[in-house]
Design a protein around this motif. Structure first.
Motif, PDB file in Angstrom:
ATOM      1  N   LEU A 163       0.828  -1.204   0.000  1.00 26.81           N
ATOM      2  CA  LEU A 163       0.000   0.000   0.000  1.00 26.81           C
ATOM      3  C   LEU A 163       0.868   1.263   0.000  1.00 26.81           C
ATOM      4  O   LEU A 163       0.521   2.262  -0.655  1.00 26.81           O
ATOM      5  N   LYS A 164       1.982   1.231   0.729  1.00 23.87           N
ATOM      6  CA  LYS A 164       2.902   2.377   0.723  1.00 23.87           C
ATOM      7  C   LYS A 164       3.472   2.579  -0.677  1.00 23.87           C
ATOM      8  O   LYS A 164       3.554   3.720  -1.171  1.00 23.87           O
ATOM      9  N   LEU A 165       3.860   1.483  -1.316  1.00 22.72           N
ATOM     10  CA  LEU A 165       4.411   1.564  -2.660  1.00 22.72           C
ATOM     11  C   LEU A 165       3.368   2.084  -3.645  1.00 22.72           C
ATOM     12  O   LEU A 165       3.675   2.887  -4.536  1.00 22.72           O
ATOM     13  N   ALA A 166       2.116   1.622  -3.486  1.00 18.36           N
ATOM     14  CA  ALA A 166       1.033   2.086  -4.358  1.00 18.36           C
ATOM     15  C   ALA A 166       0.842   3.592  -4.225  1.00 18.36           C
ATOM     16  O   ALA A 166       0.595   4.293  -5.218  1.00 18.36           O
ATOM     17  N   LYS A 167       0.981   4.106  -3.010  1.00 16.80           N
ATOM     18  CA  LYS A 167       0.871   5.554  -2.795  1.00 16.80           C
ATOM     19  C   LYS A 167       2.051   6.280  -3.429  1.00 16.80           C
ATOM     20  O   LYS A 167       1.882   7.298  -4.098  1.00 16.80           O
ATOM     21  N   ASP A 168       3.261   5.754  -3.205  1.00 14.74           N
ATOM     22  CA  ASP A 168       4.463   6.381  -3.757  1.00 14.74           C
ATOM     23  C   ASP A 168       4.429   6.427  -5.284  1.00 14.74           C
ATOM     24  O   ASP A 168       4.922   7.387  -5.897  1.00 14.74           O
ATOM     25  N   LEU A 169       3.846   5.381  -5.894  1.00 14.83           N
ATOM     26  CA  LEU A 169       3.808   5.285  -7.361  1.00 14.83           C
ATOM     27  C   LEU A 169       2.558   5.930  -7.959  1.00 14.83           C
ATOM     28  O   LEU A 169       2.303   5.829  -9.155  1.00 14.83           O
ATOM     29  N   LYS A 170       1.750   6.554  -7.095  1.00 14.77           N
ATOM     30  CA  LYS A 170       0.513   7.242  -7.516  1.00 14.77           C
ATOM     31  C   LYS A 170      -0.500   6.278  -8.144  1.00 14.77           C
ATOM     32  O   LYS A 170      -1.233   6.635  -9.075  1.00 14.77           O
ATOM     33  N   ILE A 171      -0.532   5.059  -7.640  1.00 17.32           N
ATOM     34  CA  ILE A 171      -1.492   4.051  -8.115  1.00 17.32           C
ATOM     35  C   ILE A 171      -2.651   3.909  -7.127  1.00 17.32           C
ATOM     36  O   ILE A 171      -3.756   3.527  -7.489  1.00 17.32           O
ATOM     37  N   TYR A 172      -2.404   4.237  -5.883  1.00 14.53           N
ATOM     38  CA  TYR A 172      -3.401   4.166  -4.804  1.00 14.53           C
ATOM     39  C   TYR A 172      -4.600   5.048  -5.159  1.00 14.53           C
ATOM     40  O   TYR A 172      -4.481   6.252  -5.310  1.00 14.53           O
ATOM     41  N   GLY A 173      -5.775   4.390  -5.333  1.00 20.51           N
ATOM     42  CA  GLY A 173      -6.967   5.131  -5.726  1.00 20.51           C
ATOM     43  C   GLY A 173      -8.204   4.723  -4.943  1.00 20.51           C
ATOM     44  O   GLY A 173      -8.118   4.304  -3.788  1.00 20.51           O
ATOM     45  N   ARG A 174      -9.353   4.834  -5.579  1.00 27.27           N
ATOM     46  CA  ARG A 174     -10.621   4.596  -4.886  1.00 27.27           C
ATOM     47  C   ARG A 174     -10.752   3.161  -4.367  1.00 27.27           C
ATOM     48  O   ARG A 174     -11.341   2.933  -3.317  1.00 27.27           O
ATOM     49  N   HIS A 175     -10.220   2.197  -5.088  1.00 34.76           N
ATOM     50  CA  HIS A 175     -10.338   0.809  -4.646  1.00 34.76           C
ATOM     51  C   HIS A 175      -9.492   0.553  -3.401  1.00 34.76           C
ATOM     52  O   HIS A 175      -9.925  -0.143  -2.472  1.00 34.76           O
ATOM     53  N   CYS A 176      -8.285   1.120  -3.378  1.00 38.05           N
ATOM     54  CA  CYS A 176      -7.442   0.992  -2.183  1.00 38.05           C
ATOM     55  C   CYS A 176      -8.077   1.716  -1.004  1.00 38.05           C
ATOM     56  O   CYS A 176      -8.027   1.221   0.128  1.00 38.05           O
ATOM     57  N   ARG A 177      -8.663   2.863  -1.260  1.00 32.38           N
ATOM     58  CA  ARG A 177      -9.318   3.611  -0.175  1.00 32.38           C
ATOM     59  C   ARG A 177     -10.504   2.840   0.383  1.00 32.38           C
ATOM     60  O   ARG A 177     -10.722   2.808   1.599  1.00 32.38           O
ATOM     61  N   LEU A 178     -11.271   2.207  -0.515  1.00 29.36           N
ATOM     62  CA  LEU A 178     -12.407   1.418  -0.045  1.00 29.36           C
ATOM     63  C   LEU A 178     -11.928   0.231   0.789  1.00 29.36           C
ATOM     64  O   LEU A 178     -12.522  -0.091   1.821  1.00 29.36           O
ATOM     65  N   ALA A 179     -10.850  -0.416   0.365  1.00 23.87           N
ATOM     66  CA  ALA A 179     -10.304  -1.546   1.129  1.00 23.87           C
ATOM     67  C   ALA A 179      -9.924  -1.106   2.533  1.00 23.87           C
ATOM     68  O   ALA A 179     -10.180  -1.820   3.515  1.00 23.87           O
ATOM     69  N   SER A 180      -9.334   0.077   2.644  1.00 20.76           N
ATOM     70  CA  SER A 180      -8.956   0.627   3.944  1.00 20.76           C
ATOM     71  C   SER A 180     -10.190   0.998   4.766  1.00 20.76           C
ATOM     72  O   SER A 180     -10.238   0.760   5.982  1.00 20.76           O
ATOM     73  N   GLU A 181     -11.188   1.549   4.112  1.00 18.80           N
ATOM     74  CA  GLU A 181     -12.433   1.917   4.802  1.00 18.80           C
ATOM     75  C   GLU A 181     -13.146   0.675   5.347  1.00 18.80           C
ATOM     76  O   GLU A 181     -13.721   0.704   6.435  1.00 18.80           O
ATOM     77  N   ILE A 182     -13.106  -0.420   4.603  1.00 15.62           N
ATOM     78  CA  ILE A 182     -13.728  -1.659   5.065  1.00 15.62           C
ATOM     79  C   ILE A 182     -13.017  -2.153   6.319  1.00 15.62           C
ATOM     80  O   ILE A 182     -13.663  -2.581   7.292  1.00 15.62           O
ATOM     81  N   GLU A 183     -11.677  -2.094   6.332  1.00 15.58           N
ATOM     82  CA  GLU A 183     -10.917  -2.508   7.505  1.00 15.58           C
ATOM     83  C   GLU A 183     -11.309  -1.678   8.727  1.00 15.58           C
ATOM     84  O   GLU A 183     -11.519  -2.224   9.826  1.00 15.58           O
ATOM     85  N   GLN A 184     -11.441  -0.364   8.536  1.00 16.03           N
ATOM     86  CA  GLN A 184     -11.823   0.517   9.640  1.00 16.03           C
ATOM     87  C   GLN A 184     -13.268   0.265  10.077  1.00 16.03           C
ATOM     88  O   GLN A 184     -13.588   0.299  11.271  1.00 16.03           O
ATOM     89  N   SER A 185     -14.141   0.004   9.102  1.00 20.14           N
ATOM     90  CA  SER A 185     -15.551  -0.237   9.414  1.00 20.14           C
ATOM     91  C   SER A 185     -15.738  -1.545  10.176  1.00 20.14           C
ATOM     92  O   SER A 185     -16.613  -1.652  11.039  1.00 20.14           O
ATOM     93  N   ILE A 186     -14.927  -2.557   9.860  1.00 17.35           N
ATOM     94  CA  ILE A 186     -14.989  -3.827  10.585  1.00 17.35           C
ATOM     95  C   ILE A 186     -14.696  -3.593  12.057  1.00 17.35           C
ATOM     96  O   ILE A 186     -15.414  -4.090  12.940  1.00 17.35           O
ATOM     97  N   GLU A 187     -13.643  -2.817  12.344  1.00 25.72           N
ATOM     98  CA  GLU A 187     -13.270  -2.541  13.736  1.00 25.72           C
ATOM     99  C   GLU A 187     -14.345  -1.724  14.443  1.00 25.72           C
ATOM    100  O   GLU A 187     -14.675  -1.978  15.603  1.00 25.72           O
ATOM    101  N   LYS A 188     -14.915  -0.760  13.723  1.00 25.25           N
ATOM    102  CA  LYS A 188     -15.935   0.111  14.313  1.00 25.25           C
ATOM    103  C   LYS A 188     -17.250  -0.630  14.526  1.00 25.25           C
ATOM    104  O   LYS A 188     -17.891  -0.508  15.578  1.00 25.25           O
TER     105      LYS A 188
END
Length: 260
Positions: A163-188
């Motif tokens: 994920l860090k590499l995806a951000k550095d390479l400017k590939i991190y987009g809506r799908h990566c953000r949704l994956a992160s949001e799901i992880e946070q939503s599971i905990e919440k």
């Protein structure tokens, strides 16, 4: 009437005497100039990736190369190798072991994420809102969200790096953000931390690279095959043949012995 000749068709490659063409490019010109990840991208997408996409592709393939004997595919390969079959049979058994809960989770997770991004646009709601909908739906159905959780890692080092590499390479987009949001939503929502694992990270990144979800298993098949070759040969060269479960570890719980 002339009989119609049966034809095999492909847009992937062409072979002629002294010539091999891959997606329009001469293979002998590719050799030594392009990385393996770039060539896999070419085969799957039809043209070479950008420099950033090529780096990301290599990283994705490296991330799944091996996970020691803590993976069913490695154990399957070793068991079969110990019986004395050829290398390709041992590796094939490990590839076959890539299923819903091991390696195959990438495809399922990518589908969830890709459909989620589309649904967020359709409903005109945020990724956080669609993530909450996904988590609640799966929780009510008592289903596991593929790509999340790990039996050994509390924080998957592969996920963090990818994920860090995806951000550095400017590939991190809506799908990566949704994956992160799901992880946070599971905990919440569930009040427990279930991490985004390497399958989920690959699923999210490949989705932002515009790969259809069906390529999910392909990433793990290509990646893990390298590790399985190593396991098969190590088993053959270093370990005893006929790898089997010790008798004292086999618990029989069938009917009592009977007389005829």
């Amino acid at each position: 009437m002339k009989e119609k000749k049966f034809e095999w068709r492909t847009a992937i490659s062409k072979v002629e005497p002294d010539k091999i063409v891959i997606r329009g490019y001469l293979l002998d010109e590719i050799i030594g100039k392009k990385s393996f990840g770039e060539v896999v991208y070419l085969l799957w997408k039809g043209d070479f990736p950008t420099k950033e996409e090529g780096e990301m592709m290599n990283a994705l393939l490296v991330s799944g190369c091996d996970h020691s004997l803590a993976a069913p595919s490695a154990n399957a390969t070793r068991f079969v190798s110990s019986s004395g079959v050829p290398l390709q049979a041992s590796v094939a058994s490990g590839i076959i072991a890539l299923g819903k809960y091991h390696g195959g989770s990438i495809e399922g997770c990518a589908r969830i994420i890709q459909e989620g991004v589309k649904e967020s646009k359709k409903q005109n709601i945020t990724l956080a809102q669609i993530a909450e909908e996904i988590v609640k739906r799966y929780h009510l159905q008592k289903k596991r969200i593929l790509g999340y959780g790990h039996p050994y890692h509390k924080s998957d080092p592969r996920t963090i790096k990818l994920l860090k590499l995806a951000k550095d390479l400017k590939i991190y987009g809506r799908h990566c953000r949704l994956a992160s949001e799901i992880e946070q939503s599971i905990e919440k929502t569930l009040n427990k931390k279930i991490i985004l694992n390497v399958d989920g990270a690959i699923a999210a990144i490949m989705s932002d690279m515009r790969f259809p979800y069906k390529y999910g298993k392909g990433f793990y098949i290509v990646s893990r095959a390298a590790g399985l070759v190593a396991h098969a040969i190590e088993q053959e060269e270093r370990e005893k043949p006929f790898k089997a479960v010790p008798l004292d570890q086999i618990i029989y719980d069938g009917p009592e012995e009977k007389t005829l």
